[in-house]
Motif scaffolding. Structure first.
Motif, short mmCIF file in Angstrom:
data_model
loop_
_atom_site.label_atom_id
_atom_site.label_comp_id
_atom_site.label_asym_id
_atom_site.label_seq_id
_atom_site.Cartn_x
_atom_site.Cartn_y
_atom_site.Cartn_z
N GLU A 206 1.52 4.43 -3.32
CA GLU A 206 1.12 5.82 -3.56
C GLU A 206 2.14 6.83 -3.05
O GLU A 206 2.07 8.00 -3.41
N ASN B 88 -6.34 5.23 -6.04
CA ASN B 88 -6.18 4.45 -4.82
C ASN B 88 -7.04 3.20 -4.80
O ASN B 88 -6.94 2.38 -3.89
N ASN C 209 0.81 -1.22 0.00
CA ASN C 209 0.00 0.00 0.00
C ASN C 209 0.84 1.27 0.00
O ASN C 209 0.31 2.37 -0.11
#
Lengths: 550, 550
Positions: A179, B176, A176
């Motif tokens: 980003e 996302n 994760n």
């Protein structure tokens, strides 16, 4: 297949027909100067010339060759023409062509060592050879801790190392964190980097293309890079990849590898060097300085298919397995420790191991399986052509080849400088000296040092109105009459169109600091001084016509 | 380059040397049966035979050819040998070889239309031709709403469409959402899909490889797929990509396209069909049924470089621009509306537009620029070889070529069935009838329909102890003595090793339902019945030796 027409692969039919094809291709080269360099056909021209569907019955080779001559060649832009000066060159050569023939003849698919040991092993050996010609540090060689691999293009080279770097960080930070990952490069970096980021899921706003200008001759400033990294770390982002270029596509700008590499190392960032075009020049001692600092890099790429006589495609990528130093790293504020398993990040990122490809040698970890170093599974025997180029020409001839093109570019530069209607590279006195002595390495270096002492690059930006020539690309433009910059860009756009429409030469363009600039890239294998002279005449004539119409 | 040795690209030197190379390659094919099919060299063999570095001075072509003969060919695994039955074939042919020569001769880099209009336009036309031979729906043709493009490999084909599908969803849901995206395929799908997911940043646990077994002959079950999709939607995940295979690598399983495609459409999922190997067979009317349902797909891929006489690489990918239906979609519970701009998802995902590549035709949107349909920027003139294959053989010969290999596979299957020590495809009565009448299309279809009515596939799994032959791959194994399955896998592993070590043939293996299975893939251009007979003798002899030692 019945006796109708060609058999699928009969050795005597191959012999007979391939001899015909050799003559066709040799005749093409013999007459290559008769074609318009840039094809002048209209979009959709070919559909009107060919049938709607494949034939039921076989046709003869002569039929097809007649069509190639009458219908295909008029639609070809002749990259091998001696009057091709666009983009960068894409060299064909006798040796490269022979290597391509042999590769197509054997037609094996070398994804794993076992599927043709010679293909994998020759590739490792030949990339070691080329790495040594470039004086790459031992870490990049397969005899050291690293190794080379042939990719199709520089785009694939930067993509695979970006993926390796991405996954190395994500293994530490969790997926994760994607980003937060940030890529750095100058705004002159090839669009392939942005495409790689797009493919790898890097957020577009995290692909930071740092602005350059004429003050650094469009090279990436280490200070601006350092600042960008600090800023990003302070906002919780994770810098992970830096791409420097030696010889940018627009203007052959050279990023300062040593300073950039140190910044990368201090921040645990993967440092990739893209020398796709200019790497070839670095086999000459006098140009090797442009990749000084490559020892700081994690990966290095040059395209043998550009300016190194190896038919497309053959993009050489070297990686170090041991990167970065196996120490604790302060990475975006997060302490990361790289372990032994991180040494082969590329393979970890790209390997697959399906049952149907398992074999003794691979399972025993005794061999390199290049499928795990690239995007596709299958791969051709491309090392043959690079091997044949290196052997059939030899280092000294290859150095002469590079120097000859650079001299032709210098010659063109002089022609531009002598015509006051044009703006090219305007040298200060010491630069002129450096320029004049460049091909006498020792004297050149002395003068270059003096030049740097007397005129630090940063202070000289304004004297180079376009940008200096370093290798075989000359950037220049036609000056707008009365210094009316409002017309400058259109004028040069029109000049480009006009010269390319003659079919006599093909050049391309770029934009630097908002100005439309013409690019004259010498590098086709057949280019001689007379072609450069003739090209300049076309440019002058078309410029006169344009200016006369104003 | 001075007068020492070869010039970079002299037409007469090209002619003279390329004629020598033609003879070398023709002689290679003439003597190809004399080489061990699978190279028997040891890892590292070549480094001891070659110098440490490139030569300073040029060498002669004869030197290099002598080295190829003495040092390279022993390390080659001969994919073109008539006794090559491993993996899947990778066809060379006279026509394919001539096309590759011509492509290497012209050596242009066709990234944009302008860099050689003929390259882009011939590729569009020839993929329309091939699409028509495959009876692809009009939506896939460039004369319709879609179009074809030549990729290097099926791995790149699935990667680019996965990226297009990914970005199309992320444009709707925000970047996302990447962690929520789910890919579906059977566990028999080529590892290229997993690699594509890895590259595109799909979370590994969201690449759902649905288990298959012999009850569906290793095809993906629509029921299991539906269930997986519902389950995922209920936990907030976003299904976005389905890859079906026609002719899996392990066993040529055929996923049921029509049912799968309807599920994909109902869920707004991009549906990709990978027919890399078996696609070639679909130019024969009697095999076209295996891609029935392709009209439901968003993209379709077959490798002309496998079993279609086109030298590696040439992987044909077709995409529809108009997908999915421009309606509101219920997508993972989120209402998505696709607009006109989503029609060209592939290009949106892969395009770059740097200044130095801008040109009138591209800017005016008048042309296709294939750089935006693929990972790399540069690309070769690969359509030439596919064009030459289609023209120099013609459809009827190509159909004969495919049918001949399938008949040879049937012949091999019969040999296996006649030896009770082996286990191959055991047919029930109606299957046997179908088998016997397969090459009489009409009768075959009638019997096949009867078969399906009498014995729904699901109920028949146990009767096919290995898995049925559909195209030109036969899966079989040596039965362990006394039905002692503990030894079955080792026994077949040893048999594989033994036959490949003879150098007389090369076969490969897979694992199905935990059993080690031998794969015999017919498809090399030179393979005749006598090679299959000889291969079977090698297998029988080595099996006897192995069983005798137990």
């Amino acid at each position: 297949m019945e006796s109708k027409g060609l058999q699928p692969m009969d050795s005597e039919q191959l012999r007979e027909n391939a001899h015909k094809m050799v003559d066709f291709i040799a005749d093409y080269y013999k007459s290559i100067e008769n074609f318009p360099v840039l094809s002048q056909v209209e979009p959709g021209y070919l559909r009107e010339l060919l049938p709607d569907s494949a034939p039921n019955q076989p046709e003869t080779l002569q039929n097809v060759l007649d069509d190639v001559q009458a219908k295909i060649l008029p639609g070809v832009t002749h990259w091998q023409s001696p009057s091709y000066f666009a983009y960068y060159p894409s060299n064909s050569s006798v040796a490269g062509f022979l290597g391509e023939m042999l590769s197509a003849g054997i037609n094996m698919v070398g994804f794993s060592w076992i599927t043709s040991p010679a293909a994998t092993e020759l590739e490792m050996i030949v990339l070691d050879w080329l790495g040594k010609l470039l004086k790459l540090p031992e870490d990049f060689l397969s005899t050291g801790q690293g190794g080379g691999v042939i990719q199709g293009t520089a785009s694939e080279a930067v993509l695979v190392v970006l993926l390796a770097a991405r996954d190395r960080v994500l293994r530490k930070l969790g997926k994760n964190a994607l980003e937060k990952l940030v890529v750095y490069a100058s705004d002159q970096t090839h669009s392939a980097l942005q495409k790689a980021c797009q493919i790898g899921g890097i957020h577009p706003e995290n692909c930071k293309l740092i602005k350059t200008d004429s003050s650094t001759n469009y090279a990436l400033s280490p200070d601006l890079l350092s600042k960008a990294i600090s800023d990003d770390i302070s906002t919780g982002l994770v810098p992970f990849f830096l791409c420097a270029t030696v010889g940018t596509t627009s203007s052959t700008a050279v990023d300062p590898l040593l300073s950039l590499g140190k910044i990368a190392k201090n921040n645990g960032i993967w440092f990739h060097v893209d020398a796709a075009y200019a790497g070839s020049a670095c086999i000459c001692p006098e140009y090797r300085c442009y990749i000084d600092g490559v020892e700081e890099a994690d990966s290095f790429n040059m395209n043998a298919h550009k300016w190194f006589l190896t038919n497309f495609d053959c993009s050489a990528l070297w990686v170090k397995w041991q990167f970065p130093p196996v120490e604790n790293e302060n990475w975006g504020g997060i302490l990361l420790e790289f372990e032994v398993k991180d040494r082969n990040a590329l393979i970890q990122s790209l390997s697959t191991n399906p049952e149907f490809l398992k074999n003794k040698a691979s399972q025993a970890n005794m061999v390199v399986d290049y499928k795990d170093w690239q995007i596709p599974l299958g791969r051709r025997f491309r090392s043959l052509k690079l091997w044949m180029v290196l052997r059939l020409y030899g280092l000294e001839n290859l150095q002469c080849y590079i120097r000859n093109h650079i001299n032709l570019a210098k010659y063109f530069e002089g022609l531009v400088a002598a015509d006051s209607r044009f703006e090219g590279c305007k040298y200060c006195l010491s630069c002129q000296l450096a320029h004049l002595t460049w091909d006498k390495p020792l004297l050149g270096l002395v003068v270059l040092s003096m030049k740097c002492l007397l005129n630090p690059l940063e202070k000289m930006g304004n004297k180079w109105v376009v940008t200096p020539r370093i290798f075989s690309l000359v950037c220049f433009r036609l000056l707008p009459p009365n210094n009316n910059e409002d017309h400058g860009n259109n004028l040069n756009h029109d000049l480009l169109d006009a010269v390319n429409s003659t079919g006599k030469i093909f050049i391309s363009h770029t934009v630097l600091s908002g100005k439309y600039i013409l690019r004259f890239a010498v590098g086709a294998p057949l280019t001689e001084e007379r072609h450069v002279t003739a090209a300049w005449k076309v440019l002058q004539d078309e410029a006169s016509a344009l200016l006369g119409r104003l």
